[in-house]
Design a protein around this motif. Structure first.
Motif, short mmCIF file in Angstrom:
data_model
loop_
_atom_site.label_atom_id
_atom_site.label_comp_id
_atom_site.label_asym_id
_atom_site.label_seq_id
_atom_site.Cartn_x
_atom_site.Cartn_y
_atom_site.Cartn_z
N VAL A 1 -2.02 5.57 6.33
CA VAL A 1 -2.70 4.29 6.31
C VAL A 1 -2.82 3.82 7.76
O VAL A 1 -1.82 3.75 8.48
CB VAL A 1 -1.92 3.24 5.49
CG1 VAL A 1 -2.74 1.96 5.35
CG2 VAL A 1 -1.54 3.79 4.12
N ALA B 1 -2.68 3.13 -3.84
CA ALA B 1 -2.35 2.21 -2.73
C ALA B 1 -3.35 1.06 -2.70
O ALA B 1 -2.96 -0.11 -2.59
CB ALA B 1 -2.34 2.98 -1.41
N TYR B 2 -4.62 1.38 -2.80
CA TYR B 2 -5.59 0.28 -2.67
C TYR B 2 -5.55 -0.64 -3.87
O TYR B 2 -5.85 -1.82 -3.75
CB TYR B 2 -6.99 0.76 -2.28
CG TYR B 2 -7.86 1.51 -3.24
CD1 TYR B 2 -8.27 0.97 -4.46
CD2 TYR B 2 -8.39 2.77 -2.90
CE1 TYR B 2 -9.13 1.67 -5.31
CE2 TYR B 2 -9.24 3.47 -3.74
CZ TYR B 2 -9.60 2.92 -4.95
OH TYR B 2 -10.45 3.59 -5.78
N LEU C 1 -0.30 10.80 2.39
CA LEU C 1 -1.26 9.72 2.60
C LEU C 1 -0.96 9.07 3.96
O LEU C 1 0.21 8.92 4.32
CB LEU C 1 -1.12 8.68 1.49
CG LEU C 1 -2.14 7.53 1.53
CD1 LEU C 1 -3.51 8.01 1.09
CD2 LEU C 1 -1.69 6.38 0.62
N ALA D 1 0.82 -1.22 0.00
CA ALA D 1 0.00 0.00 0.00
C ALA D 1 0.85 1.26 0.00
O ALA D 1 0.64 2.17 -0.80
CB ALA D 1 -0.94 0.00 1.21
N ALA E 1 -4.48 7.35 -2.50
CA ALA E 1 -5.20 6.21 -1.89
C ALA E 1 -5.59 5.21 -2.97
O ALA E 1 -5.49 4.00 -2.77
CB ALA E 1 -6.44 6.72 -1.15
N TYR F 1 -7.61 4.81 4.77
CA TYR F 1 -6.68 5.75 4.14
C TYR F 1 -7.16 7.17 4.43
O TYR F 1 -8.34 7.47 4.28
CB TYR F 1 -6.65 5.55 2.62
CG TYR F 1 -6.16 4.18 2.20
CD1 TYR F 1 -4.80 3.92 2.07
CD2 TYR F 1 -7.05 3.15 1.91
CE1 TYR F 1 -4.34 2.67 1.67
CE2 TYR F 1 -6.60 1.90 1.52
CZ TYR F 1 -5.25 1.66 1.40
OH TYR F 1 -4.80 0.43 1.01
N SER G 1 -4.50 13.48 -2.46
CA SER G 1 -4.54 12.34 -1.51
C SER G 1 -5.48 11.22 -1.97
O SER G 1 -5.13 10.04 -1.87
CB SER G 1 -4.90 12.82 -0.11
OG SER G 1 -3.92 13.68 0.39
#
Ligand SMILES: Cc1cc2nc3c(=O)[nH]c(=O)nc-3n(C[C@H](O)[C@H](O)[C@H](O)COP(=O)(O)O)c2cc1C
Length: 186
Positions: A75, A135-136, A73, A53, A132, A120, A128
């Motif tokens: 997490v 990352a996801y 970001l 991520a 996210a 996130y 941002s």
């Protein structure tokens, strides 16, 4: 109609994607899972997921591209025992609260059967949410590769999460990602 005019109108058929390529296979198989069986992920999976991520890769940058190179970001990992912030630079989890915030994620019944809950957050309204998303998607692909299921969810109590995560006024909750064991279908 001239050949030039025709070429402006007619679509060009591309070669078929090489679905047998390992990465394309993962992309081809990625899906949102909304039926989970109970079971917890082992620590190694949790480590791999968090690194995918927003960890630090071998070039010293992150596993995702970041606008303006801003690492804003965040997490968080949430479970019934509390909330942890993932530090991607040191690859560590720091507990920030003992509160069980899972009820703020469980607006849909299937969520209760998932194993790992990530939230996130960010502080840049433009970028941002894009971070996210990168990352996801990494996590989706990891889950696909490991036979796990995943789904991202915006239907969460963002105001209450903002409070329990101790976010500043300029920070905001973006999305929840759930990972777990999918119910097997024939
Ligand atoms: C930004 C975003 C928000 C989403 N929010 C929810 C949600 O609150 N609840 C849910 O069950 N699924 C949610 N989803 C998952 C979508 O329902 C799912 O991605 C969509 O049906 C397409 O299916 P697929 O991911 O299997 O291609 C969300 C997906 C995205 C990208």
């Amino acid at each position: 109609m001239s050949e030039e005019e025709k070429s402006l109108k007619s679509p060009v058929r591309l070669p078929n994607p090489e679905i047998s390529d390992p990465l394309l296979q993962l992309i081809n198989n990625r899906v949102s899972t909304k039926e989970f069986c109970l079971g917890s992920l082992d620590e190694q999976d949790v480590s791999n997921i968090l690194w995918s991520a927003f960890g630090q890769n071998k070039k010293g940058t992150r596993t995702i591209p970041t606008a303006l190179n801003e690492k804003n970001l965040k997490v968080y990992l949430l479970n019934e025992k509390g909330i942890w912030w993932y530090n991607g630079e040191s690859h560590t989890l720091s507990k920030i609260s003992n509160e069980n915030a899972l009820p703020f994620l469980e607006s849909q019944e299937y969520v209760q059967n998932g194993s790992l809950n990530l939230v996130y957050t960010g502080s840049n309204r433009d970028y941002s949410p894009l971070h996210a998303g990168s990352a996801y998607q990494n996590v989706y692909l990891y889950a696909t590769e490991k036979g796990l299921g995943s789904v991202v969810r915006g239907f969460i109590d963002k105001e209450k999460l903002h409070r329990v995560l101790g976010l500043k006024d300029d920070e905001f909750v973006i999305i929840h990602q759930l990972i777990g064991y999918p119910v097997k279908k024939d």
